[in-house]
Each structure stands twice: as structure tokens, then as C-alpha cells.
Design a protein around this motif. Structure first.
Motif, PDB file in Angstrom:
ATOM      1  N   PRO A  25      -3.766   4.410   4.341  1.00 29.46           N
ATOM      2  CA  PRO A  25      -3.820   5.745   3.734  1.00 29.46           C
ATOM      3  C   PRO A  25      -4.901   5.886   2.658  1.00 29.46           C
ATOM      4  CG  PRO A  25      -1.702   4.648   3.273  1.00 29.46           C
ATOM      5  CD  PRO A  25      -2.425   3.801   4.252  1.00 29.46           C
ATOM      6  N   ASN A  26      -5.139   4.799   1.929  1.00 30.14           N
ATOM      7  CA  ASN A  26      -6.182   4.875   0.892  1.00 30.14           C
ATOM      8  C   ASN A  26      -7.566   5.008   1.522  1.00 30.14           C
ATOM      9  OD1 ASN A  26      -4.264   4.562  -1.138  1.00 30.14           O
ATOM     10  ND2 ASN A  26      -4.321   2.334  -0.921  1.00 30.14           N
ATOM     11  N   SER A  41      11.266   7.647   1.775  1.00 26.22           N
ATOM     12  CA  SER A  41      11.110   8.692   2.786  1.00 26.22           C
ATOM     13  C   SER A  41      10.865   8.079   4.172  1.00 26.22           C
ATOM     14  CB  SER A  41       9.955   9.593   2.348  1.00 26.22           C
ATOM     15  OG  SER A  41       9.466  10.331   3.395  1.00 26.22           O
ATOM     16  N   VAL A  42      10.042   7.028   4.218  1.00 18.45           N
ATOM     17  CA  VAL A  42       9.754   6.359   5.489  1.00 18.45           C
ATOM     18  C   VAL A  42      11.020   5.688   6.036  1.00 18.45           C
ATOM     19  CG1 VAL A  42       8.561   4.340   6.451  1.00 18.45           C
ATOM     20  CG2 VAL A  42       7.280   5.999   5.107  1.00 18.45           C
ATOM     21  N   LEU A  74       7.580   7.067  -1.337  1.00 20.86           N
ATOM     22  CA  LEU A  74       7.162   7.192   0.061  1.00 20.86           C
ATOM     23  C   LEU A  74       7.966   6.221   0.940  1.00 20.86           C
ATOM     24  CD1 LEU A  74       5.313   8.383   2.223  1.00 20.86           C
ATOM     25  CD2 LEU A  74       3.608   6.678   1.622  1.00 20.86           C
ATOM     26  N   ILE A  85       2.833  10.169   5.498  1.00 17.96           N
ATOM     27  CA  ILE A  85       2.019   9.130   4.851  1.00 17.96           C
ATOM     28  C   ILE A  85       0.619   9.671   4.533  1.00 17.96           C
ATOM     29  CG2 ILE A  85       0.888   6.893   5.220  1.00 17.96           C
ATOM     30  CD1 ILE A  85       3.390   6.044   6.820  1.00 17.96           C
ATOM     31  N   THR A 130       0.835  -1.212   0.000  1.00 18.80           N
ATOM     32  CA  THR A 130       0.000   0.000   0.000  1.00 18.80           C
ATOM     33  C   THR A 130       0.867   1.258   0.000  1.00 18.80           C
ATOM     34  OG1 THR A 130      -1.703  -1.169   1.236  1.00 18.80           O
ATOM     35  CG2 THR A 130      -1.826   1.220   1.258  1.00 18.80           C
ATOM     36  N   LEU A 131       1.866   1.277   0.862  1.00 19.64           N
ATOM     37  CA  LEU A 131       2.733   2.464   0.934  1.00 19.64           C
ATOM     38  C   LEU A 131       3.532   2.619  -0.359  1.00 19.64           C
ATOM     39  CD1 LEU A 131       4.118   2.228   4.601  1.00 19.64           C
ATOM     40  CD2 LEU A 131       2.198   3.570   3.765  1.00 19.64           C
ATOM     41  N   PRO A 182      -3.145   2.048  13.597  1.00 21.26           N
ATOM     42  CA  PRO A 182      -2.626   2.393  12.281  1.00 21.26           C
ATOM     43  C   PRO A 182      -3.750   2.422  11.255  1.00 21.26           C
ATOM     44  CG  PRO A 182      -2.173   0.087  12.773  1.00 21.26           C
ATOM     45  CD  PRO A 182      -2.776   0.676  14.007  1.00 21.26           C
ATOM     46  N   SER A 238       3.507   0.443  13.803  1.00 16.93           N
ATOM     47  CA  SER A 238       2.238  -0.072  13.284  1.00 16.93           C
ATOM     48  C   SER A 238       1.963   0.486  11.895  1.00 16.93           C
ATOM     49  CB  SER A 238       1.073   0.322  14.193  1.00 16.93           C
ATOM     50  OG  SER A 238       1.337  -0.061  15.499  1.00 16.93           O
ATOM     51  N   MET A 239       2.304   1.774  11.702  1.00 19.98           N
ATOM     52  CA  MET A 239       2.016   2.406  10.405  1.00 19.98           C
ATOM     53  C   MET A 239       2.774   1.762   9.259  1.00 19.98           C
ATOM     54  SD  MET A 239      -0.316   4.567  10.348  1.00 19.98           S
ATOM     55  CE  MET A 239      -0.097   4.928   8.616  1.00 19.98           C
ATOM     56  N   VAL A 240       3.962   1.207   9.542  1.00 16.89           N
ATOM     57  CA  VAL A 240       4.736   0.596   8.451  1.00 16.89           C
ATOM     58  C   VAL A 240       4.614  -0.926   8.474  1.00 16.89           C
ATOM     59  CG1 VAL A 240       6.342   2.522   8.359  1.00 16.89           C
ATOM     60  CG2 VAL A 240       6.916   0.540   9.759  1.00 16.89           C
ATOM     61  N   ARG A 263       4.431   4.462  15.120  1.00 18.25           N
ATOM     62  CA  ARG A 263       5.217   4.466  13.879  1.00 18.25           C
ATOM     63  C   ARG A 263       5.373   3.060  13.322  1.00 18.25           C
ATOM     64  NH1 ARG A 263      10.212   8.269  13.238  1.00 18.25           N
ATOM     65  NH2 ARG A 263       9.067  10.206  13.187  1.00 18.25           N
ATOM     66  N   GLN A 322      13.289   8.280   7.461  1.00 20.26           N
ATOM     67  CA  GLN A 322      12.837   8.795   8.758  1.00 20.26           C
ATOM     68  C   GLN A 322      13.099   7.789   9.876  1.00 20.26           C
ATOM     69  OE1 GLN A 322       9.143  11.129   9.055  1.00 20.26           O
ATOM     70  NE2 GLN A 322       8.981  10.884   6.866  1.00 20.26           N
ATOM     71  N   PHE A 323      12.879   6.509   9.579  1.00 23.38           N
ATOM     72  CA  PHE A 323      13.166   5.489  10.592  1.00 23.38           C
ATOM     73  C   PHE A 323      14.654   5.452  10.899  1.00 23.38           C
ATOM     74  CE2 PHE A 323       9.094   3.571  11.091  1.00 23.38           C
ATOM     75  CZ  PHE A 323       9.217   2.753  12.200  1.00 23.38           C
ATOM     76  N   ARG A 337       0.750  12.278   1.707  1.00 24.93           N
ATOM     77  CA  ARG A 337       0.987  11.708   0.376  1.00 24.93           C
ATOM     78  C   ARG A 337      -0.308  11.111  -0.185  1.00 24.93           C
ATOM     79  NH1 ARG A 337       6.125  10.109  -2.026  1.00 24.93           N
ATOM     80  NH2 ARG A 337       7.092  11.121  -0.273  1.00 24.93           N
ATOM     81  N   ASP A 344       3.850  13.460  14.708  1.00 19.62           N
ATOM     82  CA  ASP A 344       4.782  12.489  14.151  1.00 19.62           C
ATOM     83  C   ASP A 344       4.940  12.748  12.654  1.00 19.62           C
ATOM     84  OD1 ASP A 344       6.112  10.278  13.117  1.00 19.62           O
ATOM     85  OD2 ASP A 344       5.291   8.947  14.636  1.00 19.62           O
ATOM     86  N   LEU A 363       6.363  11.119  10.429  1.00 20.29           N
ATOM     87  CA  LEU A 363       6.155   9.953   9.565  1.00 20.29           C
ATOM     88  C   LEU A 363       4.676   9.774   9.239  1.00 20.29           C
ATOM     89  CD1 LEU A 363       8.090   6.768   9.494  1.00 20.29           C
ATOM     90  CD2 LEU A 363       5.663   6.474   9.855  1.00 20.29           C
ATOM     91  N   VAL A 364       3.832   9.925  10.255  1.00 21.37           N
ATOM     92  CA  VAL A 364       2.377   9.821  10.042  1.00 21.37           C
ATOM     93  C   VAL A 364       1.908  10.950   9.131  1.00 21.37           C
ATOM     94  CG1 VAL A 364       0.130   9.936  11.188  1.00 21.37           C
ATOM     95  CG2 VAL A 364       1.991   8.630  12.219  1.00 21.37           C
TER      96      VAL A 364
END
Lengths: 127, 241
Positions: free
Chosen positions: B109-110, A33-34, A30, B19, A18-19, B106, A71-73, A69, A37-38, B22, B13, B15-16
Motif C-alpha cells: 500500500p505504501n 477491519s481486515v 486496518l 487497504i 505494513t498493514l 499483491p 496474498s494481500m494479507v 485476498r 472482513q476475512f 486507507r 473486492d 478488502l483490496v
């Protein structure tokens, strides 16, 4: 085992897909970029520094952010470790083994993110 | 694309933020980012009230819930909470207080972009028989709350629509700020700053040179004036769909 298979042990493949599908900006994907940042984040250092000085509230805050963070990735294991620390921040203060475990998982996540972004080792320093 | 539809994103954040930004940019929105509630308020003061706000709750110093309440006091913009706070009581408090949606982290994004798009499209549901005002360089469609400029329809928020409607109905005459405040926020204890911010935003949408407004004039100490000799036209006859 393939690189993709190694990576899927650390990052959720669906999240990475997805990312990865979101459009690049200024030539930067993206995922790149992620990963950057990590890699450059001081969050883990903050967490471990707070643990070494026993600052419970600072441990909780940094662990909460790290959990979010991760969880988001799609870094489920790292999110789980951070979540456990957020729930019992005092335990990290006396537990070097646990600190080492989260440090190791963090490194694996950063490497897997670079890998997913398709950025080779020698290019990572320039990114 | 959604020309000039601006979304305020507030999260501490990076990073959030990256995402979410974007995904929303890819959906065609213009993004305004802030890392704290205070910074979010500064952005609103500087750029005007956005068309929608996406707010984290756990922000440094002042919480996203406080920010949501503050934004709601001055505007009816849609607000989406995007947060790792997953207890039902907080979600209920936000939704009952001001939030149009509550998304837990989490997040995909879509899915965020789809929910934002859905909320905005509901707010812009066109009225069946619209009246339009055709000026030299813009077309104002009051009932559908939109403005046509450079070949693109730009949506107005409900607040902007109400202000514009009141001014156009009284065009050529100064409408006192107090009257406009009563008209737009009949139940609210709202200050003139909120009105000024909305007028500022309206000018950005309808004026070619917002710093030297041609249509929406300020009469210092009195109120606002819409200046135009154009007449109201029927949408059907002119085919503005």
C-alpha cells in the motif's frame, strides 16, 4: 512457540507490519477491519458450495478472489492453495481432503489476523 | 495534505479497496470508491472527473480495461491499473492504450501511494513564468494549473486548465461549446457531456457556491462565459510560488 511465531507461519510478518502501520479510522485499525472482513466473508462458503455442485467456473472465480485476498494479507499458504484450485478447478470438485485443507488454513488465517490486530477471542464477536 | 485531490478507486473486492483507500487517505487524498465499472462511471457522473483513477481489471460485467478506455476518451486524467492480471500482453495493452502505471497484486500500500503521488506531481510540474488572475476570493494560476482558495493551492487537471485558459483569454465573451471541444480535445471524438463534467469540476474548485456560479457561467444553448473584471498579473511580482 510464541503467538507471534505461530502467526508468522500463517501470515507474512512484513506484510502485517505494513498493514498495521497504516492509520486507524474511527478507532478501527486496518488489521481489525481486515480480520473482520476475512471472518465474515462468504467467499470460502461460495467456493466450497460451488465445488459441491461441480460449478467449475464459479470455483475458478471464487478461488481467484480468495488467492488475491490471501496474498494481500500475506497469507502465502492460503494463496497457494487457492491458486492451485484456480488452475485446476475441476480437481476440487471431487476432493474432500483438499476442501478440508483449505477450510483449515482459512480458519488459521482468520485467527492469526485477529491475533495480529490485538483483538481477543471474546471481543471478536463484537467487532 | 493534497486538498481536493480526488482519486477514484475501482475494485470489486472490498478488502483490496479498504487497504488501498486507507493508504491513499493517509497520503492526504480524497477517495471515491466503486465496486464495478458501472458504479465507477456513476461516481464520475455524480462527482465529476477525479484527478486520478486506480482501476482493477477483472471486474464483474465490464472490465477495468474498458473503463480505462472510456475514461481516457473523455479526460486525460492519469490512470493506474491495480490488478492480479500479470501477463505482459495485458500490461502492454493497458500502458499503450491509456494507463500511466500498471501495478500487480499483491501490492504494497505504501508503494501504491508513492507511485500515485509521483504521477500526480509530474502532472503538476510548475511552469517557470506563471501568469495569475486574482479574483475576489480565488487566485487562478493558469501556467501552473492551480487555484488558490482558503490559503491552499488546489491542482487543476490538464483538461480543466485548458478549459479555464480558453475561457479566461476570452473573458466577458461567450465561448461556444464546439470551440471549447476543439480546443481541449483537438484529435478526439468527444461529446459535450465530457465538457459539462469538466466544467462542473472546475466550478467546484473555483466557485464558492458552484450551484450559483459567479465566474464560470453557462449560457444555455451557446456555450460558457468567464465573467471577471480582474486583469492578468505577473506571478513574479506577486510572489505566488
Amino acid at each position: 512457540m510464541s503467538d507471534a511465531s505461530d502467526r508468522s507461519n500463517v501470515l507474512d510478518p512484513e506484510t502485517i507490519r505494513t498493514l498495521g502501520a497504516l492509520a486507524p479510522r474511527a478507532g478501527d485499525s486496518l488489521l481489525t477491519s481486515v480480520a473482520r472482513q476475512f471472518a465474515s466473508s462468504e467467499l470460502l462458503d461460495e467456493l466450497l458450495a460451488a465445488a459441491s455442485t461441480g460449478q467449475i467456473e464459479a470455483i475458478r472465480r471464487a478461488a481467484h478472489k480468495l488467492k488475491g485476498r490471501s496474498s494481500m494479507v500475506g497469507a502465502a499458504r492460503l494463496a497457494e492453495l487457492a491458486g492451485a484450485i484456480e488452475s485446476s478447478p475441476d480437481e476440487l470438485a471431487d476432493d474432500e481432503t483438499r476442501a478440508e485443507e483449505i477450510r483449515g488454513e482459512y480458519r488459521r488465517v482468520v485467527a492469526a489476523l485477529w491475533e495480529a490486530a490485538g483483538v481477543r477471542g471474546d471481543e471478536r464477536l463484537q467487532r | 495534505m493534497h486538498p481536493s485531490v480526488r482519486i477514484l478507486l475501482v475494485d470489486d473486492d472490498g478488502l483490496v479497496l479498504g487497504i488501498a483507500a486507507r493508504a491513499l487517505e493517509e497520503a492526504g487524498y480524497e477517495i471515491l470508491m466503486a465496486g464495478s465499472a458501472e458504479e465507477g462511471l456513476e461516481v464520475v457522473e455524480r462527482c465529476g472527473i477525479p484527478d486520478l483513477a486506480v482501476l482493477d481489471i477483472r471486474l464483474p460485467r465490464r472490465s477495468g480495461l474498458d473503463l480505462g478506455h472510456m475514461l481516457r476518451q473523455t479526460s486525460d486524467l492519469p490512470i493506474v491499473m491495480l490488478t492480479s492480471v500479470d501477463d505482459a500482453a495485458t500490461a502492454v495493452e493497458a500502458i499503450e492504450g491509456f494507463a500511466d502505471d500498471y501495478i500487480r497484486k499483491p501490492f504494497n500500500p505504501n508503494e501504491l501511494a508513492a507511485r500515485v503521488s509521483r504521477i500526480l506531481s509530474r502532472r503538476q510540474t510548475p511552469a517557470p513564468d506563471s501568469a495569475v488572475l486574482e479574483l475576489d476570493d480565488v487566485i487562478l494560476d493558469l501556467a501552473r494549473r492551480r487555484v488558490r482558495r482558503d490559503g491552499e493551492w488546489i491542482p487543476l487537471t490538464p483538461t480543466e486548465g485548458k478549459i479555464l485558459e480558453a475561457l479566461i483569454l476570452n473573458r466577458g465573451h461567450v465561448v461556444a461549446s464546439s470551440r471549447l471541444l476543439d480546443h481541449v480535445w483537438p484529435d478526439g471524438d468527444v461529446f459535450e457531456d465530457a465538457l459539462r463534467v469538466n466544467v462542473h469540476r472546475l466550478r467546484r474548485k473555483i466557485e464558492l457556491d458552484p450551484a450559483h456560479p459567479r465566474y464560470l457561467r453557462t449560457e444555455r444553448g451557446l456555450g460558457y462565459l468567464f465573467q471577471s473584471s480582474s486583469s492578468i498579473l505577473s506571478a513574479g511580482r506577486h510572489g505566488y510560488t
